[in-house]
Enzyme design. Structure first.
Site, short mmCIF file in Angstrom:
data_model
loop_
_atom_site.label_atom_id
_atom_site.label_comp_id
_atom_site.label_asym_id
_atom_site.label_seq_id
_atom_site.Cartn_x
_atom_site.Cartn_y
_atom_site.Cartn_z
N CYS A 1 -1.45 -0.14 -6.15
CA CYS A 1 -2.09 -0.88 -5.06
C CYS A 1 -1.16 -2.02 -4.68
CB CYS A 1 -3.48 -1.37 -5.47
SG CYS A 1 -3.48 -2.53 -6.88
N ARG B 1 -2.26 -1.03 5.46
CA ARG B 1 -1.14 -1.48 4.64
C ARG B 1 -0.32 -0.30 4.14
NH1 ARG B 1 -3.73 -5.29 0.26
NH2 ARG B 1 -1.61 -5.23 -0.60
#
Length: 276
Positions: free
Chosen positions: A236, A177
């Site tokens: 995050c 990601r």
């Protein structure tokens, strides 16, 4: 007893202590078929209350589980029977995955004695310790908030710091990601990372559901040339694993760590935010 963790033995010896409250801080990723509250009702540690990460949150934003206003937090945890004077022990169903977000939230709100259960629910159950089912109703309490604003960072601050070559912004998302090799789990978000950020996947912070040792964590951060003596911002997807990374940094000895609460859910949706 470490100033971050307690053992299952330590907690087992104190079950029923009126000055201690056990908190289930389990949460699942969006799109998951699992319901953490239903799982809590089915089975939880004796006397534990459920901290709903999505519900005890700012209701005036579209961003997920952002920090609630201090008064709203105080009311919600007071209803759960949690006072700021109590010893608060947080665990989750994975070991050390989402409980750090609850730990961090309590720390931001000034709880002086909030700790995490080493190994969480899996270790407790593997040792054959008691559990119970159904809701837990505790006597309502007064929680006095003493906000610690240095533990949280907003978009504007991260934007300014991302332009600073000396800034340390650590991203706890999986590498795929971080490198935009797979799509984000939340629809509508661009792929990529905050310019200048360093990837420290949360999966590297734990082993068998427990946080790695201080020495192991220091080695992990040293390999990525992270200076624990300087300010660090963690990020995050939505502030969950960023909190675990903040915990790991503290365990390793970092003194100035803040969590970017909006994280990639805010950054990736903002067309004015630069992306690497």
């Amino acid at each position: 007893m470490d100033n971050h963790f307690v053992s299952t033995d330590w907690l087992a010896d104190r079950l029923g202590d009126p000055d201690l409250v056990i908190v289930d801080g389990s949460w699942h990723m969006p799109g998951s078929v699992r319901d953490p509250h239903a799982e809590y009702l089915e089975s939880h540690l004796p006397g534990a209350v459920f901290f709903d990460i999505d519900a005890i949150a700012d209701k005036d934003t579209d961003l997920p589980h952002m920090l609630p206003a201090p008064a709203a937090f105080a009311g919600a945890v007071g209803e759960l029977g949690i006072a700021d004077t109590m010893t608060i022990v947080v665990y989750d169903q994975f070991g050390m995955a989402t409980a750090p977000r609850v730990w961090w939230t309590f720390k931001v709100m000034g709880a002086p004695n909030v700790l995490l259960l080493e190994g969480g629910s899996p270790k407790w159950r593997a040792e054959g310790r008691p559990t119970e089912s159904g809701p837990v109703q505790r006597e309502p309490q007064w929680f006095e908030v003493r906000l610690d604003p240095d533990r949280v960072t907003d978009f504007g601050t991260v934007l300014a710091r991302s332009r600073d070559r000396e800034a340390q912004i650590l991203d706890a998302r999986p590498a795929a990601r971080f490198n935009a090799e797979v799509p984000e789990p939340r629809p509508g978000l661009r792929g990529g990372r905050i310019p200048g950020s360093i990837n420290v996947p949360a999966s590297l912070l734990t082993e068998a559901g427990a946080m790695r040792s201080p020495d192991e964590l220091r080695q992990l951060f040293a390999e990525r040339r992270i200076d624990l003596s300087r300010p660090i911002i963690t990020t995050c997807g939505s502030g969950i694993t960023a909190s675990a990374l903040a915990l790991a940094l503290e365990v390793a000895g970092a003194k100035d760590v803040s969590v970017y609460d909006g994280s990639w859910t805010e950054w990736g949706a903002n067309p004015d935010a630069p992306i690497a």
